[in-house]
Scaffold this motif. Structure first.
Motif, PDB file in Angstrom:
ATOM      1  N   GLN A   1       0.846  -1.192   0.000  1.00 12.44           N
ATOM      2  CA  GLN A   1       0.000   0.000   0.000  1.00 12.44           C
ATOM      3  C   GLN A   1       0.883   1.244   0.000  1.00 12.44           C
ATOM      4  O   GLN A   1       1.742   1.399   0.848  1.00 12.44           O
ATOM      5  N   VAL A   2       0.629   2.114  -0.959  1.00 12.98           N
ATOM      6  CA  VAL A   2       1.421   3.339  -1.061  1.00 12.98           C
ATOM      7  C   VAL A   2       0.941   4.360  -0.042  1.00 12.98           C
ATOM      8  O   VAL A   2      -0.261   4.582   0.120  1.00 12.98           O
ATOM      9  N   GLN A   3       1.892   4.961   0.641  1.00 14.43           N
ATOM     10  CA  GLN A   3       1.575   6.045   1.582  1.00 14.43           C
ATOM     11  C   GLN A   3       2.557   7.180   1.386  1.00 14.43           C
ATOM     12  O   GLN A   3       3.760   6.956   1.230  1.00 14.43           O
ATOM     13  N   ASN A  94       3.399  14.478  -4.199  1.00 18.56           N
ATOM     14  CA  ASN A  94       2.920  13.610  -5.270  1.00 18.56           C
ATOM     15  C   ASN A  94       4.026  12.643  -5.671  1.00 18.56           C
ATOM     16  O   ASN A  94       5.195  13.035  -5.716  1.00 18.56           O
ATOM     17  N   SER A  97       4.244   5.856  -9.304  1.00 19.31           N
ATOM     18  CA  SER A  97       4.829   4.532  -9.169  1.00 19.31           C
ATOM     19  C   SER A  97       5.623   4.169 -10.420  1.00 19.31           C
ATOM     20  O   SER A  97       5.148   4.350 -11.550  1.00 19.31           O
ATOM     21  N   ASP A 103      -0.443   7.804 -10.059  1.00 14.81           N
ATOM     22  CA  ASP A 103      -0.050   8.930  -9.214  1.00 14.81           C
ATOM     23  C   ASP A 103      -0.684   8.798  -7.833  1.00 14.81           C
ATOM     24  O   ASP A 103      -1.864   8.444  -7.722  1.00 14.81           O
ATOM     25  N   TYR A 104       0.096   9.114  -6.817  1.00 13.28           N
ATOM     26  CA  TYR A 104      -0.389   9.082  -5.446  1.00 13.28           C
ATOM     27  C   TYR A 104      -0.177  10.453  -4.805  1.00 13.28           C
ATOM     28  O   TYR A 104       0.752  11.187  -5.178  1.00 13.28           O
ATOM     29  N   TRP A 105      -1.051  10.762  -3.827  1.00 12.33           N
ATOM     30  CA  TRP A 105      -1.008  12.057  -3.157  1.00 12.33           C
ATOM     31  C   TRP A 105      -0.973  11.885  -1.647  1.00 12.33           C
ATOM     32  O   TRP A 105      -1.592  10.965  -1.094  1.00 12.33           O
TER      33      TRP A 105
END
Length: 115
Positions: A1-3, A94, A97, A103-105
């Motif tokens: 899980q991206v954090q 931001n 991956s 994109d993750y925030w």
């Protein structure tokens, strides 16, 4: 899980400095960057950095802000100097991956510059 977890925001007087940090986990990231959103305005790019270490800055922050990243620690930093009241905004980390190109925030951190 991206954090992505930002820290370092706060209240500072005009001309002062702040250092924002973003701790990233859960993937390996190609491009990373900082964006900001002021009340009533759209989110805008502040600075980005890719691997290997190509940087891009918004014209409004060139010469005042410096973006950097530590790949070993998976952290992203924004050093902000000579802050102006117009820099007041919520700042978001931001990251893209390297594997999925998603994109993750982060949740955002408030920066307030008083005149």
């Amino acid at each position: 899980q991206v954090q992505l977890v930002e820290s370092g925001g706060g209240l500072v007087q005009a001309g002062g400095s702040l250092r924002l940090s973003c701790a990233a986990s859960g993937s390996t990231f190609s491009a990373m960057g900082w964006y900001r959103q002021a009340p009533g305005k759209q989110r805008e790019l502040v600075a980005t950095i890719t691997s290997p270490r190509s940087t891009n800055y918004a014209d409004s922050v060139k010469g005042r802000f410096t973006i950097s990243r530590d790949n070993a620690k998976n952290t992203l930093t924004l050093q902000m100097n000579s802050l102006k009241p117009e820099d007041t905004a919520v700042y978001y980390c931001n990251a893209r991956s390297q594997y999925t190109y998603l994109d993750y925030w982060g949740q955002g951190t408030q920066v307030t510059v008083s005149s």
